[in-house]
Design a protein around this motif. Structure first.
Motif, short mmCIF file in Angstrom:
data_model
loop_
_atom_site.label_atom_id
_atom_site.label_comp_id
_atom_site.label_asym_id
_atom_site.label_seq_id
_atom_site.Cartn_x
_atom_site.Cartn_y
_atom_site.Cartn_z
N PRO A 281 0.39 -1.41 -0.09
CA PRO A 281 0.43 -0.23 0.44
C PRO A 281 1.05 1.49 -0.50
CG PRO A 281 -0.14 -1.46 2.10
CD PRO A 281 0.74 -2.14 1.07
N SER A 282 0.38 2.71 -0.85
CA SER A 282 1.17 3.60 -0.73
C SER A 282 1.20 3.75 0.75
CB SER A 282 0.33 4.67 -1.89
OG SER A 282 -0.59 4.50 -1.36
N LYS A 283 2.63 4.40 1.52
CA LYS A 283 2.65 5.63 2.14
C LYS A 283 2.37 6.55 1.88
CE LYS A 283 5.04 1.83 4.67
NZ LYS A 283 6.40 1.72 5.85
N HIS A 284 1.96 7.63 2.67
CA HIS A 284 1.76 8.92 2.81
C HIS A 284 3.44 9.60 3.46
CE1 HIS A 284 1.63 9.17 7.24
NE2 HIS A 284 0.54 8.42 7.17
N GLU A 285 3.54 10.82 3.02
CA GLU A 285 4.47 11.46 3.21
C GLU A 285 4.59 11.48 4.99
OE1 GLU A 285 6.73 16.16 2.87
OE2 GLU A 285 5.07 14.95 1.24
N GLN A 286 6.01 11.69 5.46
CA GLN A 286 5.78 11.36 7.17
C GLN A 286 5.30 12.81 7.04
OE1 GLN A 286 9.85 10.95 8.55
NE2 GLN A 286 8.97 11.28 10.15
N ALA A 287 4.73 13.28 8.32
CA ALA A 287 4.76 14.36 8.40
C ALA A 287 5.19 15.04 9.73
CB ALA A 287 3.06 14.61 9.72
N THR A 288 6.17 15.98 9.75
CA THR A 288 7.05 16.42 10.40
C THR A 288 6.38 17.68 11.50
OG1 THR A 288 7.66 18.46 8.84
CG2 THR A 288 8.76 16.14 8.74
N PHE A 289 6.92 17.69 12.73
CA PHE A 289 6.64 18.29 13.54
C PHE A 289 6.05 19.59 13.02
CE2 PHE A 289 6.58 20.97 17.59
CZ PHE A 289 5.89 19.93 18.30
N ASP A 290 6.65 20.71 12.81
CA ASP A 290 6.42 21.20 11.93
C ASP A 290 4.85 21.84 11.24
OD1 ASP A 290 7.79 20.80 9.58
OD2 ASP A 290 7.72 22.01 8.47
N LYS A 291 4.80 20.47 11.05
CA LYS A 291 3.26 20.51 9.60
C LYS A 291 2.02 20.11 10.92
CE LYS A 291 4.95 18.61 5.40
NZ LYS A 291 5.08 17.41 4.33
N LEU A 292 2.01 20.39 12.37
CA LEU A 292 1.22 19.02 13.32
C LEU A 292 0.48 20.62 14.00
CD1 LEU A 292 2.49 16.47 14.71
CD2 LEU A 292 1.62 16.56 12.88
N HIS A 293 -0.25 20.86 13.95
CA HIS A 293 -1.86 21.84 14.85
C HIS A 293 -1.31 21.34 16.06
CE1 HIS A 293 -1.90 23.99 11.31
NE2 HIS A 293 -2.76 22.89 10.96
N LEU A 294 -0.07 21.67 16.71
CA LEU A 294 -0.35 21.43 18.49
C LEU A 294 -1.61 22.38 19.26
CD1 LEU A 294 3.75 21.15 18.74
CD2 LEU A 294 1.77 19.84 18.64
N TRP A 295 -2.14 23.03 18.78
CA TRP A 295 -3.45 23.61 19.67
C TRP A 295 -4.22 23.13 20.19
CZ3 TRP A 295 -7.51 22.92 16.66
CH2 TRP A 295 -7.56 22.99 15.67
N TYR A 296 -4.94 21.88 19.09
CA TYR A 296 -5.69 20.97 19.54
C TYR A 296 -4.92 20.15 20.64
CZ TYR A 296 -8.38 17.17 18.29
OH TYR A 296 -9.46 15.75 18.60
N PHE A 297 -3.98 19.23 20.65
CA PHE A 297 -3.16 18.83 21.97
C PHE A 297 -3.86 19.32 22.81
CE2 PHE A 297 -2.14 17.32 17.47
CZ PHE A 297 -2.92 15.51 17.63
#
Length: 194
Positions: free
Chosen positions: A80-96
């Motif tokens: 199965p194709s893998k998605h590109e790794q989401a690096t820390f800078d791409k996350l929206h940390l406000w959610y967590f």
């Protein structure tokens, strides 16, 4: 299926199987498809040269299943194709939010030398569940429903728990609201082909 306990496998019986190569350390030599020298025999986990962890063993099981299925159908295995790794800078940390890590109990130094008891204690069920909920799910949808709530065109369709979402591209205007709010970068905006 051969049970491997303590990261060791009893592979002695395999020495009589034609084509199977066993290394000095008792591991079975396999191809990239986890197939042994015997075309109908596959091996993985602690039985083959690799990191001997549960995670690797589970991964080998999934990989071997794909290759066994392909072998039985006389077809090529398709990963199965893998998605590109989401690096820390791409996350929206406000959610967590800022949630402190639960500390595991440790024996004092003077007690550690008294016997062979565990030095680092485990977590309670509640603490383990709490720690698991701290996972940022980098790049993997965890069904927070943010995209569903953010879409002004009702183009996001929830498929039921554990089945994620479907996007109705006839209704989607490409506004990017779902992409902007996704806390884990599980949605990617891709330009339409001309």
């Amino acid at each position: 299926m051969i049970l491997a306990l303590g990261q060791e496998s009893d592979t002695a019986f395999l020495r009589q199987v034609p084509g199977v190569e066993i290394a000095r350390d008792g591991t079975v030599q396999v191809s990239t498809s986890l197939q042994t020298g015997s075309p109908w025999l596959f091996a993985g986990g602690d039985m083959v040269p690799s990191e001997q962890t549960v995670t690797v063993g589970v991964g080998h099981g999934k990989k071997a299943a794909r290759h066994i299925d392909a072998w039985l159908r006389s077809a090529a295995a398709v990963s199965p194709s893998k998605h590109e790794q989401a690096t820390f800078d791409k996350l929206h940390l406000w959610y967590f939010g800022d949630n402190a890590r639960r500390q595991q109990p440790e024996l004092p130094a003077e007690e550690r030398i008294a016997d062979f008891g565990e030095v680092v204690g485990g977590l309670s069920t509640e603490e383990a569940v709490y720690e698991a909920s701290r996972c940022l799910s980098c790049g993997n949808c965890f069904e927070c429903d943010g995209c569903l709530g953010a879409c002004p065109e009702d183009a996001v369709i929830k498929l039921g728990e554990g089945h994620r979402y479907q996007f109705d591209y006839d209704r989607c205007t490409g506004c990017g609201a779902c992409f902007e709010q996704c806390p884990v970068h599980a949605i990617e905006m891709v330009a339409e082909p001309n």
